[in-house]
Design a protein around this motif. Structure first.
Motif, PDB file in Angstrom:
ATOM      1  N   THR A   4       0.819  -1.203   0.000  1.00 49.64           N
ATOM      2  CA  THR A   4       0.000   0.000   0.000  1.00 49.64           C
ATOM      3  C   THR A   4       0.863   1.267   0.000  1.00 49.64           C
ATOM      4  OG1 THR A   4      -1.671  -1.208   1.207  1.00 49.64           O
ATOM      5  CG2 THR A   4      -1.890   1.182   1.190  1.00 49.64           C
ATOM      6  N   ILE A   7       1.905   2.591  -3.596  1.00 50.68           N
ATOM      7  CA  ILE A   7       0.904   2.786  -4.635  1.00 50.68           C
ATOM      8  C   ILE A   7       1.226   4.068  -5.395  1.00 50.68           C
ATOM      9  CG2 ILE A   7      -1.556   3.151  -5.126  1.00 50.68           C
ATOM     10  CD1 ILE A   7      -0.888   0.328  -4.109  1.00 50.68           C
ATOM     11  N   LYS A 115      -3.348  -4.653  -5.981  1.00 51.22           N
ATOM     12  CA  LYS A 115      -2.114  -4.103  -5.407  1.00 51.22           C
ATOM     13  C   LYS A 115      -0.965  -5.097  -5.585  1.00 51.22           C
ATOM     14  CE  LYS A 115      -4.470  -1.453  -1.800  1.00 51.22           C
ATOM     15  NZ  LYS A 115      -4.775  -1.437  -0.350  1.00 51.22           N
TER      16      LYS A 115
END
Length: 185
Positions: A4, A7, A115
């Motif tokens: 995360t 990103i 992701k």
């Protein structure tokens, strides 16, 4: 794999999964809101896996309908077709779409799969209002995928990728069938 914290801000900065790499083991939600392990699906038969932005996206709806038209040919070549979106289950297909797809759709509600395969980027603020107008009951994902098509063997290994940061450009059914024919040889 992407986390995360990594990103990217835009679609052009993604670092996607490559041919020869293994897809991650993740759980998705089916249309009945039940958890399904992606690897269990892939083990069934070679898979054409489509990652799309959401039911709110008219380009995605058009592409899903076009793939629906060649699904029987895909199956005749020995593949199954499945599609994944970060949308909530109720928003996987736009209610404005006249034609329903016959293949399986899945939700990746926490965007874990998108992701981990490196196709996620931060949802642009300018797009959030549009998404909210199309899905007034649903949440807006903090990330969205670059539209992606993967061909995966039953061991979960990627054999082909089509990933284009320009969300308006998608692989045609005819080109996909040519790729699948080539992979079968």
């Amino acid at each position: 794999m992407t986390t995360t914290a990594q990103i990217p801000e835009n679609a052009e900065a993604i670092c996607p999964i490559l041919v020869g790499q293994q897809i991650p083991e993740v759980n998705l939600l089916n249309l009945n809101n039940q958890s399904v392990e992606l690897m269990d699906l892939v083990k069934e038969k070679p898979t054409v896996l489509v990652v799309y932005r959401g039911g709110w996206c008219p380009f995605c709806s058009t592409h899903l309908a076009a793939l629906n038209e060649v699904e029987k040919d895909i199956q005749l070549l020995g593949y199954q077709l499945i599609a994944i979106s970060p949308d909530e289950v109720v928003d996987l297909i736009s209610p404005d779409t006249d034609e329903q797809v016959s293949y399986r759709l899945f939700s990746d509600p926490q965007s874990q799969f998108i992701k981990q395969i490196g196709v996620a980027f931060k949802t642009p603020e300018t797009l959030s209002g549009y998404i909210a107008s199309k899905n007034p009951q649903g949440r807006i994902s903090e990330v969205m995928p670059v539209p992606t098509l993967l061909v995966i063997n039953t061991q979960g290994e990627v054999e082909f990728t089509y990933i284009n940061p320009n969300y308006k450009q998608r692989i045609s059914g005819a080109l996909l069938l040519a790729v699948l024919n080539s992979l079968k040889k």
